[in-house]
Design a protein around this motif. Sequence first.
Motif, PDB file in Angstrom:
ATOM      1  N   ARG A 150      -3.640 -14.847  -0.544  1.00 24.11           N
ATOM      2  CA  ARG A 150      -2.840 -14.477   0.595  1.00 24.11           C
ATOM      3  C   ARG A 150      -3.189 -14.598   1.843  1.00 24.11           C
ATOM      4  O   ARG A 150      -4.444 -14.258   2.332  1.00 24.11           O
ATOM      5  CB  ARG A 150      -2.398 -12.967   0.346  1.00 24.11           C
ATOM      6  CG  ARG A 150      -0.965 -12.761   1.012  1.00 24.11           C
ATOM      7  CD  ARG A 150      -0.716 -11.314   0.855  1.00 24.11           C
ATOM      8  NE  ARG A 150       0.722 -11.095   1.068  1.00 24.11           N
ATOM      9  CZ  ARG A 150       1.472 -10.159   1.450  1.00 24.11           C
ATOM     10  NH1 ARG A 150       0.803  -9.036   1.920  1.00 24.11           N
ATOM     11  NH2 ARG A 150       2.763  -9.998   1.303  1.00 24.11           N
TER      12      ARG A 150
ATOM     13  N   HIS B 160      -6.956 -11.028  -1.144  1.00 24.93           N
ATOM     14  CA  HIS B 160      -6.577 -10.677   0.318  1.00 24.93           C
ATOM     15  C   HIS B 160      -7.178 -11.252   1.341  1.00 24.93           C
ATOM     16  O   HIS B 160      -8.275 -10.689   1.870  1.00 24.93           O
ATOM     17  CB  HIS B 160      -6.226  -9.067   0.484  1.00 24.93           C
ATOM     18  CG  HIS B 160      -5.297  -8.588   1.230  1.00 24.93           C
ATOM     19  ND1 HIS B 160      -4.712  -9.296   2.410  1.00 24.93           N
ATOM     20  CD2 HIS B 160      -4.793  -7.472   1.703  1.00 24.93           C
ATOM     21  CE1 HIS B 160      -4.014  -8.627   3.244  1.00 24.93           C
ATOM     22  NE2 HIS B 160      -4.132  -7.348   2.595  1.00 24.93           N
TER      23      HIS B 160
ATOM     24  N   TYR C 161      -7.855  -8.139   7.799  1.00 25.63           N
ATOM     25  CA  TYR C 161      -8.905  -7.702   7.128  1.00 25.63           C
ATOM     26  C   TYR C 161     -10.140  -8.664   6.974  1.00 25.63           C
ATOM     27  O   TYR C 161     -10.175  -9.474   7.518  1.00 25.63           O
ATOM     28  CB  TYR C 161      -8.520  -6.951   5.609  1.00 25.63           C
ATOM     29  CG  TYR C 161      -7.207  -6.162   5.654  1.00 25.63           C
ATOM     30  CD1 TYR C 161      -7.562  -4.953   6.500  1.00 25.63           C
ATOM     31  CD2 TYR C 161      -5.863  -6.506   5.374  1.00 25.63           C
ATOM     32  CE1 TYR C 161      -6.610  -3.983   6.636  1.00 25.63           C
ATOM     33  CE2 TYR C 161      -4.955  -5.645   5.538  1.00 25.63           C
ATOM     34  CZ  TYR C 161      -5.253  -4.238   6.183  1.00 25.63           C
ATOM     35  OH  TYR C 161      -4.387  -3.431   6.370  1.00 25.63           O
TER      36      TYR C 161
ATOM     37  N   THR D 265       0.903  -1.231  -0.072  1.00 22.70           N
ATOM     38  CA  THR D 265      -0.007   0.038  -0.144  1.00 22.70           C
ATOM     39  C   THR D 265       0.877   1.390   0.092  1.00 22.70           C
ATOM     40  O   THR D 265       1.662   1.320   0.876  1.00 22.70           O
ATOM     41  CB  THR D 265      -0.972   0.064   1.102  1.00 22.70           C
ATOM     42  OG1 THR D 265      -1.868  -1.064   1.121  1.00 22.70           O
ATOM     43  CG2 THR D 265      -1.610   1.276   1.426  1.00 22.70           C
TER      44      THR D 265
ATOM     45  N   TRP E 175      -9.375  -6.577  -2.244  1.00 27.42           N
ATOM     46  CA  TRP E 175      -9.164  -6.175  -0.773  1.00 27.42           C
ATOM     47  C   TRP E 175     -10.449  -5.744  -0.282  1.00 27.42           C
ATOM     48  O   TRP E 175     -11.013  -4.784  -0.952  1.00 27.42           O
ATOM     49  CB  TRP E 175      -8.110  -5.082  -0.491  1.00 27.42           C
ATOM     50  CG  TRP E 175      -7.725  -4.724   0.720  1.00 27.42           C
ATOM     51  CD1 TRP E 175      -7.912  -5.458   1.902  1.00 27.42           C
ATOM     52  CD2 TRP E 175      -7.051  -3.524   0.918  1.00 27.42           C
ATOM     53  NE1 TRP E 175      -6.990  -4.676   2.823  1.00 27.42           N
ATOM     54  CE2 TRP E 175      -6.692  -3.598   2.332  1.00 27.42           C
ATOM     55  CE3 TRP E 175      -6.644  -2.281   0.159  1.00 27.42           C
ATOM     56  CZ2 TRP E 175      -5.985  -2.378   2.955  1.00 27.42           C
ATOM     57  CZ3 TRP E 175      -5.896  -1.279   0.753  1.00 27.42           C
ATOM     58  CH2 TRP E 175      -5.628  -1.281   2.248  1.00 27.42           C
TER      59      TRP E 175
ATOM     60  N   TYR F 259      -8.196   2.711   3.797  1.00 27.56           N
ATOM     61  CA  TYR F 259      -7.160   3.800   3.805  1.00 27.56           C
ATOM     62  C   TYR F 259      -7.282   4.624   2.534  1.00 27.56           C
ATOM     63  O   TYR F 259      -7.914   4.477   1.401  1.00 27.56           O
ATOM     64  CB  TYR F 259      -5.820   3.033   3.510  1.00 27.56           C
ATOM     65  CG  TYR F 259      -5.483   1.739   4.516  1.00 27.56           C
ATOM     66  CD1 TYR F 259      -4.402   2.178   5.325  1.00 27.56           C
ATOM     67  CD2 TYR F 259      -6.151   0.548   4.475  1.00 27.56           C
ATOM     68  CE1 TYR F 259      -4.191   1.248   6.386  1.00 27.56           C
ATOM     69  CE2 TYR F 259      -5.878  -0.309   5.581  1.00 27.56           C
ATOM     70  CZ  TYR F 259      -4.835  -0.136   6.422  1.00 27.56           C
ATOM     71  OH  TYR F 259      -4.442  -0.975   7.243  1.00 27.56           O
TER      72      TYR F 259
ATOM     73  N   PHE G 160       3.783   6.047   2.687  1.00 23.13           N
ATOM     74  CA  PHE G 160       2.225   6.344   2.359  1.00 23.13           C
ATOM     75  C   PHE G 160       2.026   7.763   2.021  1.00 23.13           C
ATOM     76  O   PHE G 160       2.435   8.754   2.493  1.00 23.13           O
ATOM     77  CB  PHE G 160       1.311   6.232   3.634  1.00 23.13           C
ATOM     78  CG  PHE G 160       1.605   4.574   3.977  1.00 23.13           C
ATOM     79  CD1 PHE G 160       1.154   3.441   3.405  1.00 23.13           C
ATOM     80  CD2 PHE G 160       2.542   4.616   5.451  1.00 23.13           C
ATOM     81  CE1 PHE G 160       1.655   2.191   3.957  1.00 23.13           C
ATOM     82  CE2 PHE G 160       2.497   3.185   5.827  1.00 23.13           C
ATOM     83  CZ  PHE G 160       2.303   2.190   5.198  1.00 23.13           C
TER      84      PHE G 160
ATOM     85  N   ASN H 144      -3.620 -10.424   7.346  1.00 29.40           N
ATOM     86  CA  ASN H 144      -3.371  -9.129   7.766  1.00 29.40           C
ATOM     87  C   ASN H 144      -4.545  -8.554   8.610  1.00 29.40           C
ATOM     88  O   ASN H 144      -4.522  -7.099   8.675  1.00 29.40           O
ATOM     89  CB  ASN H 144      -2.800  -8.245   6.905  1.00 29.40           C
ATOM     90  CG  ASN H 144      -1.399  -8.698   6.487  1.00 29.40           C
ATOM     91  OD1 ASN H 144      -0.926  -9.621   7.081  1.00 29.40           O
ATOM     92  ND2 ASN H 144      -0.649  -8.081   5.432  1.00 29.40           N
TER      93      ASN H 144
ATOM     94  N   GLN I 253       5.657  -8.241   8.589  1.00 27.80           N
ATOM     95  CA  GLN I 253       6.558  -7.121   8.717  1.00 27.80           C
ATOM     96  C   GLN I 253       7.330  -7.417  10.506  1.00 27.80           C
ATOM     97  O   GLN I 253       8.100  -6.400  10.770  1.00 27.80           O
ATOM     98  CB  GLN I 253       5.903  -5.548   8.920  1.00 27.80           C
ATOM     99  CG  GLN I 253       5.673  -5.540   7.542  1.00 27.80           C
ATOM    100  CD  GLN I 253       5.039  -3.850   7.688  1.00 27.80           C
ATOM    101  OE1 GLN I 253       5.361  -3.055   8.055  1.00 27.80           O
ATOM    102  NE2 GLN I 253       3.898  -3.771   6.767  1.00 27.80           N
TER     103      GLN I 253
HETATM  104  C1  8OZ Z   1       0.392  -1.567   5.520  1.00 33.90           C
HETATM  105  C2  8OZ Z   1      -0.295  -0.416   5.459  1.00 33.90           C
HETATM  106  C3  8OZ Z   1      -1.478  -0.286   4.883  1.00 33.90           C
HETATM  107  C4  8OZ Z   1      -2.132  -1.376   4.245  1.00 33.90           C
HETATM  108  C5  8OZ Z   1      -1.880  -5.138   4.642  1.00 33.90           C
HETATM  109  C6  8OZ Z   1      -2.661  -4.014   2.823  1.00 33.90           C
HETATM  110  O1  8OZ Z   1      -1.501  -5.124   5.701  1.00 33.90           O
HETATM  111  C7  8OZ Z   1      -2.004  -3.815   3.845  1.00 33.90           C
HETATM  112  C8  8OZ Z   1      -1.580  -2.560   4.476  1.00 33.90           C
HETATM  113  C9  8OZ Z   1      -0.105  -2.739   4.983  1.00 33.90           C
HETATM  114  O2  8OZ Z   1      -2.080  -5.978   3.993  1.00 33.90           O
END
Ligand code: 8OZ
Length: 375
Positions: free
Chosen positions: A235, A183, A188, A34, A109, A75, A354, A186, A278
């Motif tokens: 993913r 997606h 979502y 992103t 997403w 976002y 960003f 993470n 991360q």
């Molecule tokens: C970091 C910042 C904004 C979005 C994800 C789409 O974590 C993201 C994302 C990561 O998969």
Amino acid sequence: MSDIAAVQAASDLFRPARLGPYELANRIVMAPLTRSRAGEDGVPTPIMADYYAQRASAGLIVAEGTNISPQGRGYAFTPGLFDDAQVEGWRPVTEAVHARGGRIFPQLWHVGRISHPSLQPGGVLPVAPSAIRPDATAYTATGFQPCVTPRALDAAEIPGIVEQYRVAARHALAAGFDGVEIHAANGYLIEQFLRDSTNTRTDAYGGSVENRARLLLEVAEAVAGVCGGERVGVRLSPVSQVNSSPLDSDPAGIYLYAVEQLNAFGLGYIHVIEGATQGPREVPGGFDLQILRRAFKALYMANNGYDLELALEARRLGRADLIAFGRLYIANPDLVERLRTGAPLNTPARETFFGGGAAGYTDYPPLGPATPAAA
Ligand code: 8OZ
């Protein structure tokens, strides 16, 4: 020759690999990132075509998370694939990548509860499987704001969301994309459904493993119906807790079931974030993600903290088919060439991750013609 150079020479990391109908130039993937350079209307901007074209030597680009609907947006300045202007805006991006011999999928997403009323049409509450407030922030037009308690989706709304994924996949092909990634990682929407930590529903979409995987499987079936399964990836981040997504009470159970069931749709790959997104590759309460690789019948794309050495090792040990690099792609448009020659890597600038324009986006220098390969 150094040890690493010898392993590198013997490795197939830099040689072609087959993904469904495509021969990828190599096994290196640009992971979705992103970067918030689209318009407020979700229409991709011309600098996005430059950015992805610069990175077209990846075997595959998985473009950034792309909203399937206004409701799925969490976002500011992220692109969409739910209207015609967005389709038109993506077309120069896919054309620029193809002109350089690359392949590109968008990442479809829906953020679920990782949003904010100011990002929602009419300022309404974001939606989720259950009305549980995430301890997370949303990136709004005026900066990061705390997430709110979402509205639990009515079961009758879910077919409409599956339909939005189907339409977004159709739009992706119309925009010239080579396939799509779903997606489901993470924290979502799809992950919110998968885990019993965020899904406390008592209907057909909550409770049992079968019920919690239902949305993912319905979306995969719908999208595979549009693209053909081989051009679809999913993913997953089975042991990550990013975006206030505590581990499932039985992470191996839910993810193994989901991956086994995904086999029914003949998908091209699963894309697995190994460890904390991360963060560390090993996490407390985690499990051996290779069980997912063994259960899945097509390609396994590995991601999270890979460098050249780890990528070579993953290939040598047969632990992954494709390796996705995220952070390294921010500052290194020619990452494949740099890894292949052992050239030094550029350092990314956090403040331009960003939002903003070309600075810190398309101005990272490629290797100069005179840069010698490492001995
Ligand atoms: C970091 C910042 C904004 C979005 C994800 C789409 O974590 C993201 C994302 C990561 O998969």
